[in-house]
Design a protein around this motif. Structure first.
Motif, PDB file in Angstrom:
ATOM      1  N   UNK A   9       5.178   0.158 -14.830  1.00  0.00           N
ATOM      2  CA  UNK A   9       3.819  -0.360 -14.759  1.00  0.00           C
ATOM      3  C   UNK A   9       3.627  -1.297 -13.578  1.00  0.00           C
TER       4      UNK A   9
ATOM      5  N   UNK B 235       6.708  -5.383 -23.444  1.00  0.00           N
ATOM      6  CA  UNK B 235       6.419  -4.041 -22.957  1.00  0.00           C
ATOM      7  C   UNK B 235       7.687  -3.225 -22.842  1.00  0.00           C
TER       8      UNK B 235
ATOM      9  N   UNK C 144       7.970  -1.547 -18.371  1.00  0.00           N
ATOM     10  CA  UNK C 144       7.429  -2.602 -17.513  1.00  0.00           C
ATOM     11  C   UNK C 144       7.698  -2.293 -16.055  1.00  0.00           C
TER      12      UNK C 144
ATOM     13  N   UNK D 134      -3.826  -3.611 -13.671  1.00  0.00           N
ATOM     14  CA  UNK D 134      -3.101  -2.565 -14.382  1.00  0.00           C
ATOM     15  C   UNK D 134      -2.688  -3.051 -15.761  1.00  0.00           C
ATOM     16  N   UNK D 135      -2.219  -4.265 -15.815  1.00  0.00           N
ATOM     17  CA  UNK D 135      -1.735  -4.799 -17.071  1.00  0.00           C
ATOM     18  C   UNK D 135      -2.869  -5.107 -18.041  1.00  0.00           C
ATOM     19  N   UNK D 136      -4.107  -5.010 -17.529  1.00  0.00           N
ATOM     20  CA  UNK D 136      -5.236  -5.208 -18.418  1.00  0.00           C
ATOM     21  C   UNK D 136      -5.390  -6.627 -18.907  1.00  0.00           C
ATOM     22  N   UNK D 137      -4.828  -7.555 -18.164  1.00  0.00           N
ATOM     23  CA  UNK D 137      -4.924  -8.949 -18.564  1.00  0.00           C
ATOM     24  C   UNK D 137      -6.189  -9.558 -17.983  1.00  0.00           C
TER      25      UNK D 137
ATOM     26  N   UNK E 186       4.053 -16.177 -17.957  1.00  0.00           N
ATOM     27  CA  UNK E 186       4.791 -15.257 -18.824  1.00  0.00           C
ATOM     28  C   UNK E 186       4.526 -15.505 -20.297  1.00  0.00           C
ATOM     29  N   UNK E 187       3.578 -16.390 -20.593  1.00  0.00           N
ATOM     30  CA  UNK E 187       3.184 -16.573 -21.993  1.00  0.00           C
ATOM     31  C   UNK E 187       1.709 -16.948 -22.012  1.00  0.00           C
ATOM     32  N   UNK E 188       1.162 -17.038 -23.182  1.00  0.00           N
ATOM     33  CA  UNK E 188      -0.277 -17.280 -23.303  1.00  0.00           C
ATOM     34  C   UNK E 188      -0.682 -18.615 -22.720  1.00  0.00           C
TER      35      UNK E 188
ATOM     36  N   UNK F 156       3.274 -15.714 -28.502  1.00  0.00           N
ATOM     37  CA  UNK F 156       2.145 -15.475 -27.599  1.00  0.00           C
ATOM     38  C   UNK F 156       2.489 -14.618 -26.396  1.00  0.00           C
ATOM     39  N   UNK F 157       3.694 -14.084 -26.368  1.00  0.00           N
ATOM     40  CA  UNK F 157       4.100 -13.292 -25.224  1.00  0.00           C
ATOM     41  C   UNK F 157       3.697 -11.832 -25.337  1.00  0.00           C
ATOM     42  N   UNK F 158       3.891 -11.109 -24.257  1.00  0.00           N
ATOM     43  CA  UNK F 158       3.670  -9.660 -24.270  1.00  0.00           C
ATOM     44  C   UNK F 158       5.027  -8.987 -24.247  1.00  0.00           C
TER      45      UNK F 158
ATOM     46  N   UNK G  88      -2.320  -2.383 -24.581  1.00  0.00           N
ATOM     47  CA  UNK G  88      -2.677  -3.708 -24.095  1.00  0.00           C
ATOM     48  C   UNK G  88      -4.184  -3.838 -23.957  1.00  0.00           C
TER      49      UNK G  88
END
Lengths: 205, 205
Positions: free
Chosen positions: B122, B114, B119, A129-132, A203-205, B110-112, B83
């Motif tokens: 989602x 939302x 959030x 869903x989050x498209x990650x 929670x981060x890249x 680098x975070x997302x 996203x």
DNA sequence: TGCGGGATGGTACTTTGGTGCAATAGATTG
DNA sequence: CAATCTATTGCACCAAAGTACCATCCCGCA
């Protein structure tokens, strides 16, 4: 924190003894009640063919008391059943002592332990869903760049353990913990333990 | 970190100016290319009726370059679309300056971003799968016990900001940041910023 | 009008986290 | 065997985080 191991038979595995030396055994089929009055983790073994509901009826736990399911053959069903029953986690019966120690630390701090691979499957839909990018690269990635020992330290730090606590858990010096952490920061390009936590927890890249 | 605001019309909101004083405007309908060669955040405004894909075709971003969608009327569709298009976040066009600053900090690390309420919707399904109590009590809970200022500090710390960075973001002294943090730890019964991060990010009780 | 709470911050202090430099030891590998 | 990597630790040092005590200012409320 007291540890109770609940099994249908009287058979403590060596790995349990190593991880939880002071653990006591409760030998019974179905759980009807539990020792009260103190902080404790109840490790409930689920053997082949047993279901969570069959041995683990709804029980009121006190604050500071947690249940972890030790599954001989863990799968998604057992995980969701365990959590639905109020357990704080589910891991493999034959997990290594270090893993069991980590589970204990996470759980007694109020966390949920589900295990990397199981967690991936359970939250797979959310990732979609989050498209990650899939968890395989995302979550596993960090540990692949580290040595086994460094990864152990990273995992403990990521759930909130202090250097002192990590040292005690792994039976090494606080200085060594720092050495591993410095290596981890360097390898992953991170600044401090907070960023490490965000990274490990996805929670981060 | 340079900030570019991309809008169909020449109309900078006061809140943007306050949050991003050095931001520059790019006035155009459809994004075809972007200024290159330096770290930047591109704030793309999505007005009523516009869709992400209509103004934001697939563009290759360089490392250190991020896109944030500013939606006049944000909803789940826009979030997932954003996203999927490679944006790092999506928030309300009319968000308060402090929120925008937080978004910038999260994104450039680098975070997302939302947004809490979006959030929740989602990942609602994942929460259901995990059998946890709904997010309403779970995630919101922590902030309800804090003052507005304390919550702002907590949010910044939770995404990895140092005391110095928080101080700069909120235009206060590092000493005051510490004061707020001490209050936060006290109120939530936490030990340090790492545990705070886990709490805010919903990774512990 | 006085009281309490929140926001702000100054000084000083203790603890924890993180680094630099160096050493030992075991394991692996070319 | 030498080179390399990992794990381990000591010692010293600095920076960041966190605490204690206190002060000021503002605001809402009994």
């Amino acid at each position: 924190m007291r540890h109770w191991i609940i099994d249908r038979e009287v058979a403590l595995l060596p790995s349990w003894l190593e991880a939880l030396p002071q653990a006591k055994l409760i030998q019974r089929d179905v759980i009807v009640d539990l020792p009260r009055g103190e902080q404790a983790i109840y490790w409930c073994r689920l053997r082949h063919g047993e279901t969570v509901s069959s041995i683990f009826p709804p029980i009121q736990l006190e604050a500071g008391q947690f249940v972890v399911v030790l599954a001989d053959e863990p799968d998604e069903t057992i995980v969701t059943e365990s959590l639905a029953s109020g357990a704080s986690g589910c891991c493999n019966t034959y997990a290594a002592p270090d893993v069991l120690k980590q589970v204990a630390l996470v759980v007694q701090n109020g966390g949920l332990w589900i295990g990397q691979s199981l967690l991936q499957r359970v939250i797979g839909s959310a990732a979609a869903i989050l498209g990650r990018r899939p968890q395989d690269q995302e979550i596993e990635n960090w540990s692949s760049q580290l040595s086994e020992r460094e990864a152990q330290v990273a995992r403990l730090v990521a759930v909130g353990a202090s250097n002192k606590e990590v040292a005690r858990q792994l039976s090494i010096t606080e200085r060594t913990v720092k050495a591993h952490l410095t290596a981890v920061f360097e390898k992953l390009g991170l600044r401090d333990r907070l960023q490490l936590s965000l990274r490990v927890n996805g929670l981060s890249t």
